[in-house]
Design a protein around this motif. Structure first.
Motif, PDB file in Angstrom:
ATOM      1  N   ASP A 304      44.734  26.248  25.129  1.00  0.00           N
ATOM      2  CA  ASP A 304      44.103  27.468  24.637  1.00  0.00           C
ATOM      3  C   ASP A 304      42.677  27.142  24.190  1.00  0.00           C
ATOM      4  O   ASP A 304      42.491  26.276  23.322  1.00  0.00           O
ATOM      5  CB  ASP A 304      44.909  28.029  23.466  1.00  0.00           C
ATOM      6  N   ASN A 311      48.614  26.026  25.377  1.00  0.00           N
ATOM      7  CA  ASN A 311      48.936  27.438  25.530  1.00  0.00           C
ATOM      8  C   ASN A 311      50.398  27.578  25.956  1.00  0.00           C
ATOM      9  O   ASN A 311      51.161  26.611  25.913  1.00  0.00           O
ATOM     10  CB  ASN A 311      47.987  28.107  26.523  1.00  0.00           C
ATOM     11  N   ARG A 312      50.775  28.771  26.388  1.00  0.00           N
ATOM     12  CA  ARG A 312      52.186  28.994  26.711  1.00  0.00           C
ATOM     13  C   ARG A 312      52.677  28.036  27.793  1.00  0.00           C
ATOM     14  O   ARG A 312      53.721  27.397  27.651  1.00  0.00           O
ATOM     15  CB  ARG A 312      52.389  30.439  27.150  1.00  0.00           C
ATOM     16  N   GLU A 316      55.397  24.993  27.088  1.00  0.00           N
ATOM     17  CA  GLU A 316      56.707  24.997  27.738  1.00  0.00           C
ATOM     18  C   GLU A 316      56.896  23.747  28.591  1.00  0.00           C
ATOM     19  O   GLU A 316      58.010  23.208  28.678  1.00  0.00           O
ATOM     20  CB  GLU A 316      56.875  26.266  28.567  1.00  0.00           C
ATOM     21  N   TYR A 335      59.040  30.435  15.782  1.00  0.00           N
ATOM     22  CA  TYR A 335      58.211  31.444  16.457  1.00  0.00           C
ATOM     23  C   TYR A 335      57.464  32.202  15.371  1.00  0.00           C
ATOM     24  O   TYR A 335      58.064  32.924  14.587  1.00  0.00           O
ATOM     25  CB  TYR A 335      59.097  32.380  17.277  1.00  0.00           C
ATOM     26  N   TYR A 377      50.902  30.450  21.447  1.00  0.00           N
ATOM     27  CA  TYR A 377      51.660  31.113  22.503  1.00  0.00           C
ATOM     28  C   TYR A 377      50.923  32.304  23.089  1.00  0.00           C
ATOM     29  O   TYR A 377      51.285  32.808  24.138  1.00  0.00           O
ATOM     30  CB  TYR A 377      53.020  31.543  21.958  1.00  0.00           C
ATOM     31  N   GLY A 378      49.900  32.757  22.401  1.00  0.00           N
ATOM     32  CA  GLY A 378      49.137  33.892  22.907  1.00  0.00           C
ATOM     33  C   GLY A 378      48.838  34.873  21.789  1.00  0.00           C
ATOM     34  O   GLY A 378      49.672  35.097  20.912  1.00  0.00           O
ATOM     35  N   ASP A 443      62.160  34.790  19.338  1.00  0.00           N
ATOM     36  CA  ASP A 443      61.346  36.006  19.406  1.00  0.00           C
ATOM     37  C   ASP A 443      62.064  37.170  18.724  1.00  0.00           C
ATOM     38  O   ASP A 443      61.460  37.956  17.983  1.00  0.00           O
ATOM     39  CB  ASP A 443      61.046  36.324  20.870  1.00  0.00           C
TER      40      ASP A 443
END
Length: 735
Positions: A304, A311-312, A316, A335, A377-378, A443
């Protein structure tokens, strides 16, 4: 940052020692004192030092050259030129190479051929002029001496300088070494192959001296292998060793090699060796640049740019590696979603929001260990994988992350920004759950924490039974989104609405929605998937699908459609609030050949009361086209009778819970009676839902209810089949 003086002194002494050793190696191969050395590796050391540490380092070259003269004394008249030739050439070459500032080692190596040529031409000119003045070489041999000197210096630069520059860079920046894709086992095999190529070359030169240069293809192949698979430093070192070995064998006349007797022979040999030294180096630097570019693109794709965190995609990928590690034990996934960041973006600009996100990232970094994995994650979401963490420790660390965000403050202009966070925490075992499952549960837990007011931790996974529903709703959301893209996933069923008093013309029915399971083909009723659709804002899209499918089916059966008195279609509260949906609905009804008077849209009283003014406008607009409206689930609201005059509907649908309880509950019976009386006073009709027994039908008829709907009369069946039966019945009746 300045180096300590002692370190500079040690570096200078080491550099002088290397120069003297290289010079002594070269002058020992000179047959006559007046000859020019075939190969001068000291020039590469001189230029590399000047390029790495600045042109001022060339002042050490005359001192080092003076020490070299101890191995091969020269005439006094030639000595000043001997001392200055490499010094002046190195200064010019380094000055040209550094004309755009101090470049990286990669740029230095790529500039070496031109810088070396400049150095070689300058050094050869100064040196051979001195030899002519000192009567070491006659005027008719001056060109020969110049060519030998120039190409000997050039070979020294291209074969030695890259290794020296890369070695100095690796010494100062070990982390910058690019080892290449080759494994350790492959490196060991390569080492053996290089030594074997040297031995084979020496043996072959002894046995077949006429083809001696052809044998240099053996180490060349090994060097090209290194350029493709290993570090540029390994390749440069192998070039130095190979050229040094061939230069020694040719200069000393060993192993079948013989010193070149004529200038042309010497030039051909030196040019060949220069190409031999250059090709692997060029390939090695190209491969290094390609790998650096690939790493840069990978970093850009997985990092990011705002926070510098994975980033995502990057998170992952790294998390999958950790989960696959057999040594991994208990883990927990955090999260984290920032509260009220949208408010900061709207009031203090998005730049302020970005600044706050960057500060939060810094605060979170201070809370994770080397074993953990932190990612952005965004948007306003962060994610942390806690490795080797028990449930109790995970809760404590999640609370610490929460406090870190709460105490984080960001100075933006004259504003001091801060926020809180909602955290979903899922402890798990790596071998029991996939990353996708853990992310889904985390989430959902985070969503629950936010719904509870934010600035808190909500536990997810198997330890949070209440969150199972939230996770299930998210799965339903995925199914709904897939169904909206398909043509036959949503199925429309019809159930009759039967008159209880005098018979009425035409068919009356309500459309009921079913969702076909893509895996097993089973049909799911709305109570399973509509809560998820409502929660995640998909209700209006489903309503659009229902309206379009219903009208398309009626249009496909015009004979049956002509016998329809009322087709009741449910509209959700989200659809009433969606301006684009209302515009679509009006246009779809207008262009349909189905008479609007045959359509009755059902809205619940809770959705109508939520925004009475908007509900009035929607009802009025569609009633203006000729459509009818029914108030569904009537009697379950808190203020049912206060707005009946304001909301101009045609029918009240009595909630089925009152119908079922009429036999046992006097209150339920009285509610049905009251609704019916009020409806008739307002000149509205009533429909009783969930009518299942003859006793209920008779009681409803006795109370004056106009219509009933339920299993007593029929069960829901596919709309197409319902219309086909209606058309057949009409045809039989007409016959």
């Amino acid at each position: 940052m300045k180096r300590p003086l002692a370190r500079d002194v040690a570096l200078a002494l080491g550099w002088i020692a290397a120069y003297v050793a290289a010079g002594a190696f070269a002058v020992k191969a000179v047959a006559e004192p007046d000859d020019v050395a075939l190969y001068w590796p000291a020039s590469g050391i001189a230029l590399a030092g000047a390029m790495r540490y600045g042109a001022r380092w060339v002042v050490l070259v005359p001192l080092a050259q003076l020490l070299v003269q101890a191995f091969a004394p020269v005439p006094a008249a030639f000595l000043p030129f001997s001392l200055l030739s490499n010094a002046v050439g190195a200064w010019l070459g380094a000055t040209w190479a550094g004309r755009q500032g101090r470049p990286t080692v990669m740029h230095q190596v790529t500039r070496l051929p031109v810088a070396g040529l400049l150095m070689a031409v300058t050094g050869a000119t100064v040196g051979t002029f001195g030899m002519w003045l000192a009567h070491m070489v006659p005027a008719d041999r001056l060109a020969d001496a110049w060519l030998r000197w120039m190409f000997g210096d050039l070979l020294g630069v291209v074969s030695v300088a890259p290794a020296v520059l890369l070695l100095l860079d690796a010494r100062e920046r070990p982390q910058a070494i690019d080892p290449g894709p080759g494994s350790e086992a492959e490196r060991q095999v390569w080492n053996i192959a290089l030594v074997a190529s040297f031995l084979l070359m020496a043996w072959g030169a002894t046995e077949a001296p006429k083809y001696v240069l052809g044998l240099t293809s053996l180490p060349l192949a090994i060097m090209l292998w290194s350029a493709l698979r290993f570090s540029a430093l390994r390749t440069a070192t192998s070039v130095l060793l190979t050229v040094g070995l061939v230069g020694m064998l040719a200069g000393y006349g060993l192993a079948g090699f013989r010193p070149p007797a004529r200038t042309l022979e010497a030039v051909i040999l030196l040019v060949y060796l220069s190409l031999l030294a250059t090709m692997p180096g060029v390939l090695a630097m190209a491969m290094r640049a390609q790998r650096a570019s690939a790493r840069s693109l990978e970093r850009r794709a997985t990092t990011d740019p705002l926070t510098g965190l994975p980033n995502r995609a990057g998170f992952e990928a790294k998390a999958a590696t950790l989960l696959a590690d057999p040594a991994s034990s208990s883990m927990a996934l955090v999260y984290l979603d920032l509260d009220n960041l949208k408010l900061i973006n709207d009031t203090a600009t998005h730049a302020a929001g970005d600044a706050l996100i960057a500060e939060v990232a810094t605060a979170l970094r201070g809370q994770v260990t080397a074993r953990d994995l932190l990612g952005h994650y965004g948007a306003d979401e962060f994610i942390v994988l806690l490795n080797g963490c028990s449930i109790t420790a995970a809760r404590e660390r999640a609370q610490a992350l929460l406090r870190a965000v709460e105490h984080c403050q960001c100075e933006f202009g004259d504003q001091r920004l801060s926020t809180t966070a909602s955290i979903g925490l899922v402890p798990f075992q790596p071998n029991e759950m996939s990353l996708a499952e853990v992310l889904s549960q985390a989430d959902a837990a985070c969503f629950t924490a936010k719904e509870q007011g934010g600035n808190r931790v909500a536990l997810g996974g198997s330890l949070a039974g209440a969150l199972t529903d939230a996770t299930s709703e998210m799965r339903w959301t995925l199914r709904i989104r897939q169904a909206l893209k398909a043509d036959d996933s949503f199925q429309l069923y019809a159930q009759s609405i039967v008159p209880l008093a005098a018979a009425t013309a035409g068919y009356r029915f309500e459309l009921l929605l079913r969702l076909r399971d893509p895996n097993g083909g089973a049909l799911h009723t709305p109570d399973k998937f509509l809560p998820a659709a409502t929660r995640f804002g998909l209700s209006a899209r489903i309503d659009r699908k229902v309206v379009d499918t219903a009208l398309a089916c009626l249009e496909a059966h015009p004979e049956a459609a002509s016998q329809v008195a009322i087709c009741a279609i449910n509209l959700s509260g989200h659809a009433l609030a969606d301006e684009s949906f209302i515009g679509y609905l009006v246009q779809r009804v207008r262009r349909s050949p189905v008479a609007p008077q045959r359509l009755c849209f059902e809205i619940t009283e809770t959705s109508a009361v939520r925004d009475m003014a908007r509900a009035q406008r929607v009802v009025g607009e569609l009633r203006g086209l000729g459509c009818q409206f029914a108030l569904d689930d009537f009697g379950t609201g808190l203020c049912s009778f206060n707005y009946l005059r304001a909301l101009d509907v045609d029918c009240f649908k009595i909630d089925g819970s009152f119908v079922r309880d009429m036999d046992q509950s006097p209150l339920a019976l009285e509610v049905v009676r009251s609704i019916t009386r009020i409806a008739h006073v307002l000149h509205k009709s009533t429909i009783a839902e969930h009518t299942e027994t003859p006793a209920q039908r008779d009681a409803l008829a006795g109370l004056g209810v106009d219509f009933a709907q339920g299993y007593l009369f029929d069960r829901p069946r596919p709309l197409a089949a319902f219309l086909a039966e209606a058309a057949a019945a009409t045809s039989d009746s007409g016959g």
